[in-house]
Design a protein around this motif. Structure first.
Motif, PDB file in Angstrom:
ATOM      1  N   ALA A  88       0.220  -1.247  -0.133  1.00  0.00           N
ATOM      2  CA  ALA A  88       0.016   0.053  -0.257  1.00  0.00           C
ATOM      3  C   ALA A  88       0.961   1.285  -0.053  1.00  0.00           C
ATOM      4  O   ALA A  88       0.759   2.374  -0.713  1.00  0.00           O
ATOM      5  CB  ALA A  88      -0.975   0.114   1.104  1.00  0.00           C
ATOM      6  N   GLY A  89       1.965   1.831   0.755  1.00  0.00           N
ATOM      7  CA  GLY A  89       2.918   1.899   0.697  1.00  0.00           C
ATOM      8  C   GLY A  89       3.390   2.534  -0.425  1.00  0.00           C
ATOM      9  O   GLY A  89       3.700   4.018  -1.358  1.00  0.00           O
ATOM     10  N   LEU A  90       3.532   1.992  -1.657  1.00  0.00           N
ATOM     11  CA  LEU A  90       4.363   1.741  -2.493  1.00  0.00           C
ATOM     12  C   LEU A  90       3.088   2.235  -3.516  1.00  0.00           C
ATOM     13  O   LEU A  90       3.158   3.863  -4.208  1.00  0.00           O
ATOM     14  CB  LEU A  90       4.917   0.290  -3.283  1.00  0.00           C
ATOM     15  CG  LEU A  90       5.867   0.230  -4.767  1.00  0.00           C
ATOM     16  CD1 LEU A  90       7.106   1.230  -3.989  1.00  0.00           C
ATOM     17  CD2 LEU A  90       5.843  -1.014  -4.632  1.00  0.00           C
ATOM     18  N   VAL A  91       1.769   2.067  -3.489  1.00  0.00           N
ATOM     19  CA  VAL A  91       1.311   2.243  -4.731  1.00  0.00           C
ATOM     20  C   VAL A  91       0.936   4.089  -3.517  1.00  0.00           C
ATOM     21  O   VAL A  91       0.671   4.896  -4.387  1.00  0.00           O
ATOM     22  CB  VAL A  91      -0.080   1.763  -4.268  1.00  0.00           C
ATOM     23  CG1 VAL A  91      -1.495   1.948  -4.951  1.00  0.00           C
ATOM     24  CG2 VAL A  91       0.150  -0.167  -5.091  1.00  0.00           C
ATOM     25  N   LEU A  92       0.330   3.770  -2.745  1.00  0.00           N
ATOM     26  CA  LEU A  92       0.346   5.819  -2.292  1.00  0.00           C
ATOM     27  C   LEU A  92       1.223   6.601  -2.674  1.00  0.00           C
ATOM     28  O   LEU A  92       0.966   7.811  -2.571  1.00  0.00           O
ATOM     29  CB  LEU A  92      -0.004   5.338  -0.665  1.00  0.00           C
ATOM     30  CG  LEU A  92      -1.244   4.700  -0.327  1.00  0.00           C
ATOM     31  CD1 LEU A  92      -1.022   4.676   1.363  1.00  0.00           C
ATOM     32  CD2 LEU A  92      -1.864   5.555  -0.673  1.00  0.00           C
ATOM     33  N   ALA A  93       2.831   6.261  -2.283  1.00  0.00           N
ATOM     34  CA  ALA A  93       3.845   6.978  -2.501  1.00  0.00           C
ATOM     35  C   ALA A  93       3.993   7.188  -4.657  1.00  0.00           C
ATOM     36  O   ALA A  93       5.146   7.782  -4.563  1.00  0.00           O
ATOM     37  CB  ALA A  93       4.908   6.369  -1.769  1.00  0.00           C
ATOM     38  N   SER A  94       3.274   6.257  -5.223  1.00  0.00           N
ATOM     39  CA  SER A  94       3.593   6.355  -6.608  1.00  0.00           C
ATOM     40  C   SER A  94       3.959   7.913  -7.270  1.00  0.00           C
ATOM     41  O   SER A  94       4.726   8.077  -7.715  1.00  0.00           O
ATOM     42  CB  SER A  94       2.784   5.328  -7.134  1.00  0.00           C
ATOM     43  OG  SER A  94       1.418   5.532  -6.693  1.00  0.00           O
ATOM     44  N   PRO A  95       2.879   8.566  -6.437  1.00  0.00           N
ATOM     45  CA  PRO A  95       3.338  10.082  -7.384  1.00  0.00           C
ATOM     46  C   PRO A  95       4.741  11.052  -6.941  1.00  0.00           C
ATOM     47  O   PRO A  95       4.948  11.101  -8.153  1.00  0.00           O
ATOM     48  CB  PRO A  95       2.415  10.706  -6.719  1.00  0.00           C
ATOM     49  CG  PRO A  95       1.268   9.673  -6.477  1.00  0.00           C
ATOM     50  CD  PRO A  95       1.970   8.318  -5.525  1.00  0.00           C
ATOM     51  N   VAL A  96       4.893  10.334  -6.415  1.00  0.00           N
ATOM     52  CA  VAL A  96       6.421  11.237  -5.999  1.00  0.00           C
ATOM     53  C   VAL A  96       7.679  10.248  -6.190  1.00  0.00           C
ATOM     54  O   VAL A  96       8.141  10.620  -7.045  1.00  0.00           O
ATOM     55  CB  VAL A  96       6.685  10.879  -3.253  1.00  0.00           C
ATOM     56  CG1 VAL A  96       7.954  11.542  -3.366  1.00  0.00           C
ATOM     57  CG2 VAL A  96       5.273  11.715  -3.567  1.00  0.00           C
ATOM     58  N   TRP A  97       7.367   8.870  -6.392  1.00  0.00           N
ATOM     59  CA  TRP A  97       8.433   8.133  -6.469  1.00  0.00           C
ATOM     60  C   TRP A  97       8.970   8.339  -8.182  1.00  0.00           C
ATOM     61  O   TRP A  97       9.978   8.367  -9.636  1.00  0.00           O
ATOM     62  CB  TRP A  97       9.144   7.158  -6.395  1.00  0.00           C
ATOM     63  CG  TRP A  97       7.925   6.353  -6.340  1.00  0.00           C
ATOM     64  CD1 TRP A  97       7.071   5.485  -5.517  1.00  0.00           C
ATOM     65  CD2 TRP A  97       7.393   5.191  -7.351  1.00  0.00           C
ATOM     66  NE1 TRP A  97       6.149   4.598  -4.999  1.00  0.00           N
ATOM     67  CE2 TRP A  97       6.460   3.899  -7.670  1.00  0.00           C
ATOM     68  CE3 TRP A  97       8.237   4.621  -8.508  1.00  0.00           C
ATOM     69  CZ2 TRP A  97       6.335   3.387  -7.936  1.00  0.00           C
ATOM     70  CZ3 TRP A  97       7.255   3.819  -9.372  1.00  0.00           C
ATOM     71  CH2 TRP A  97       6.521   3.492  -8.704  1.00  0.00           C
ATOM     72  N   LEU A  98       7.319   8.597  -9.235  1.00  0.00           N
ATOM     73  CA  LEU A  98       7.206   8.623 -10.059  1.00  0.00           C
ATOM     74  C   LEU A  98       7.922  10.379 -11.095  1.00  0.00           C
ATOM     75  O   LEU A  98       8.504   9.879 -11.869  1.00  0.00           O
ATOM     76  CB  LEU A  98       6.288   8.246 -10.479  1.00  0.00           C
ATOM     77  CG  LEU A  98       5.360   6.897 -10.949  1.00  0.00           C
ATOM     78  CD1 LEU A  98       4.340   6.947 -11.217  1.00  0.00           C
ATOM     79  CD2 LEU A  98       6.370   6.371 -11.630  1.00  0.00           C
ATOM     80  N   TYR A  99       7.603  10.702 -10.205  1.00  0.00           N
ATOM     81  CA  TYR A  99       7.753  12.431 -10.196  1.00  0.00           C
ATOM     82  C   TYR A  99       9.530  12.333 -10.207  1.00  0.00           C
ATOM     83  O   TYR A  99      10.251  13.382 -10.640  1.00  0.00           O
ATOM     84  CB  TYR A  99       7.191  13.437  -9.146  1.00  0.00           C
ATOM     85  CG  TYR A  99       7.669  14.629  -9.713  1.00  0.00           C
ATOM     86  CD1 TYR A  99       8.176  15.166  -9.848  1.00  0.00           C
ATOM     87  CD2 TYR A  99       8.538  15.464  -8.399  1.00  0.00           C
ATOM     88  CE1 TYR A  99       8.262  16.836 -10.693  1.00  0.00           C
ATOM     89  CE2 TYR A  99       8.969  16.872  -8.623  1.00  0.00           C
ATOM     90  CZ  TYR A  99       9.024  17.065  -9.487  1.00  0.00           C
ATOM     91  OH  TYR A  99       9.436  18.574 -10.213  1.00  0.00           O
ATOM     92  N   GLN A 100      10.507  11.865  -9.004  1.00  0.00           N
ATOM     93  CA  GLN A 100      11.862  11.488  -9.012  1.00  0.00           C
ATOM     94  C   GLN A 100      12.721  11.153 -10.130  1.00  0.00           C
ATOM     95  O   GLN A 100      13.232  11.773 -10.536  1.00  0.00           O
ATOM     96  CB  GLN A 100      11.595  11.080  -7.717  1.00  0.00           C
ATOM     97  CG  GLN A 100      11.447  12.057  -6.395  1.00  0.00           C
ATOM     98  CD  GLN A 100      11.990  13.381  -6.488  1.00  0.00           C
ATOM     99  OE1 GLN A 100      12.758  13.387  -6.777  1.00  0.00           O
ATOM    100  NE2 GLN A 100      10.725  14.374  -5.658  1.00  0.00           N
ATOM    101  N   ILE A 101      11.366  10.408 -10.359  1.00  0.00           N
ATOM    102  CA  ILE A 101      12.014   9.360 -11.579  1.00  0.00           C
ATOM    103  C   ILE A 101      11.778  10.164 -13.039  1.00  0.00           C
ATOM    104  O   ILE A 101      13.164  10.554 -13.999  1.00  0.00           O
ATOM    105  CB  ILE A 101      11.703   7.878 -12.153  1.00  0.00           C
ATOM    106  CG1 ILE A 101      11.837   6.702 -11.004  1.00  0.00           C
ATOM    107  CG2 ILE A 101      11.798   7.758 -13.284  1.00  0.00           C
ATOM    108  CD1 ILE A 101      11.205   5.911 -10.832  1.00  0.00           C
ATOM    109  N   TRP A 102      10.724  10.887 -13.175  1.00  0.00           N
ATOM    110  CA  TRP A 102      10.421  11.498 -14.190  1.00  0.00           C
ATOM    111  C   TRP A 102      11.695  12.829 -13.941  1.00  0.00           C
ATOM    112  O   TRP A 102      12.260  13.661 -15.398  1.00  0.00           O
ATOM    113  CB  TRP A 102       9.453  12.136 -14.262  1.00  0.00           C
ATOM    114  CG  TRP A 102       9.092  13.873 -15.105  1.00  0.00           C
ATOM    115  CD1 TRP A 102       9.215  15.206 -14.919  1.00  0.00           C
ATOM    116  CD2 TRP A 102       8.706  13.332 -16.469  1.00  0.00           C
ATOM    117  NE1 TRP A 102       8.501  15.328 -16.158  1.00  0.00           N
ATOM    118  CE2 TRP A 102       8.750  14.796 -17.592  1.00  0.00           C
ATOM    119  CE3 TRP A 102       9.118  12.279 -17.672  1.00  0.00           C
ATOM    120  CZ2 TRP A 102       7.804  14.785 -18.556  1.00  0.00           C
ATOM    121  CZ3 TRP A 102       9.240  12.662 -19.211  1.00  0.00           C
ATOM    122  CH2 TRP A 102       8.277  13.627 -19.308  1.00  0.00           C
ATOM    123  N   ALA A 103      11.674  13.706 -12.442  1.00  0.00           N
ATOM    124  CA  ALA A 103      12.726  14.605 -12.887  1.00  0.00           C
ATOM    125  C   ALA A 103      13.797  15.017 -13.054  1.00  0.00           C
ATOM    126  O   ALA A 103      14.867  15.317 -13.516  1.00  0.00           O
ATOM    127  CB  ALA A 103      12.715  14.895 -11.720  1.00  0.00           C
TER     128      ALA A 103
END
Length: 341
Positions: A88-103
């Motif tokens: 659940a933490g991996l799913v809930l934090a997906s906007p954060v780590w996806l943005y970090q990969i993107w940035a």
């Protein structure tokens, strides 16, 4: 940026992603059992497909009709709650780590590559979520079919470990399988796959997808296999139609020589068109004139340079007249070097 600066930026973004995942895992661990009013606990959401089975087809471990899963080890309940909280933490934090990969990768991309990358990442997340939701629906319906077969002679009593492992495996398989059409689209945009390559191979592709679904579904039950195989076939067909549209938009036509057999000759080459006559070159005007003749502009001629006057001799100052110079050297004779000797 230097290599060290890139590594420092990568470390900073990884740390931010890990902190977000840990915070999300803590929220998921608490959400597993304790939630505010009006929100269903996470454990109840996961356990619902099993609890939807009629009571006569599942074992009762509490003697009061309450739906419970069986734990066979002292740490099993804690570890299951920890795994579900981490997921659940991996799913809930997906906007954060996806943005970090993107940035992190954005500074190295061109403008069109940034647009394509953002589109593909968004579609990948949406497809994975769609596959996970379909897996949950399949579990809700398929578990009833699996546990009611032979219900006259046996009762389904699942442990938490087996049930959660089956659920997580089904969600991951469906989510990852739904990324297949996106891979097909990416290959087509890159020019590595055309609609002409796959339009006559649909039967083999469908059989291959159903074989993949039969081997990859955790329970190997017919319902999960049929749903996964059918869904993948529909999504792949949509991807093929995108390839067809994209090839027409880019005017990618199959060359005639590709349809000719190895023992056949292609059609003769047509006669080349004659080369047109060259346009005449206009003569330049007289030297010193400027203007245009026959509509063609004429460059102005370069004027003749003025002659350089000869240098005048410089007279020596008065009172210091040098001896006159003669252009002929003196004749060598006897007695010239007597003073030297």
């Amino acid at each position: 940026m230097t290599l060290v600066e890139h590594l420092q930026e990568l470390r900073r973004r990884v740390i931010i992603s890990l902190v977000a995942i840990v915070i999300g895992a803590i929220i998921g661990f608490i959400w597993y059992q304790n939630t505010p009013p009006g929100i269903m606990p996470l454990g109840e959401i996961i356990r619902r497909p099993y609890c939807n089975i009629p009571a006569e087809f599942r074992a009762d471990f509490t003697n009061d009709g309450t739906c419970r899963l069986l734990a066979t080890g002292p740490f099993e309940m804690f570890m299951l709650r920890f795994k579900i909280g981490a997921l659940a933490g991996l799913v809930l934090a997906s906007p954060v780590w996806l943005y970090q990969i993107w940035a992190f990768i954005t500074p190295g991309l061109h403008k069109n590559e940034k647009r394509y990358t953002f589109t593909f990442v968004t579609l990948a997340v949406l497809l994975f979520v769609a596959g996970a939701l379909l897996a949950y629906f399949v579990l809700d319906k398929g578990l009833y079919v699996l546990l009611t077969i032979g219900g006259e002679v046996q009762v389904g009593g699942l442990t938490g470990h087996s049930y959660y492992s089956f659920l997580i495996g089904l969600v991951l398989i469906f989510g990852v399988s739904f990324e297949l059409p996106l891979i097909v689209i990416m290959l087509n945009i890159a020019g590595l796959l055309r609609y002409e390559h796959v339009k006559d191979k649909r039967r083999g592709i469908i059989v291959g997808l159903f074989i993949f679904a039969a081997f990859m579904t955790p329970g190997q039950d017919p319902l999960s296999m049929v749903v996964l195989g059918t869904s993948m076939c529909l999504l792949v067909e949509l991807a093929f139609q995108f390839c067809r549209f994209n090839d027409k938009r880019k005017h990618r036509e199959r060359p005639e020589w590709m349809d000719v057999g190895d023992e056949e000759a292609s059609s003769p080459v047509g006669r080349a068109q004659p080369v047109g006559a060259a346009s005449p070159i206009h003569a330049s005007g007289p030297v010193g004139a400027a203007g245009s003749t026959g509509g063609t502009p004429r460059a102005s001629a370069i004027a003749r340079p003025e002659p350089i006057a000869p240098a005048r001799p410089v007279s020596p100052p008065a009172g210091n007249q040098p001896a006159p110079r003669t252009d002929t050297p003196p004749a060598y004779g006897a007695g010239m070097f007597d003073d030297v000797l």
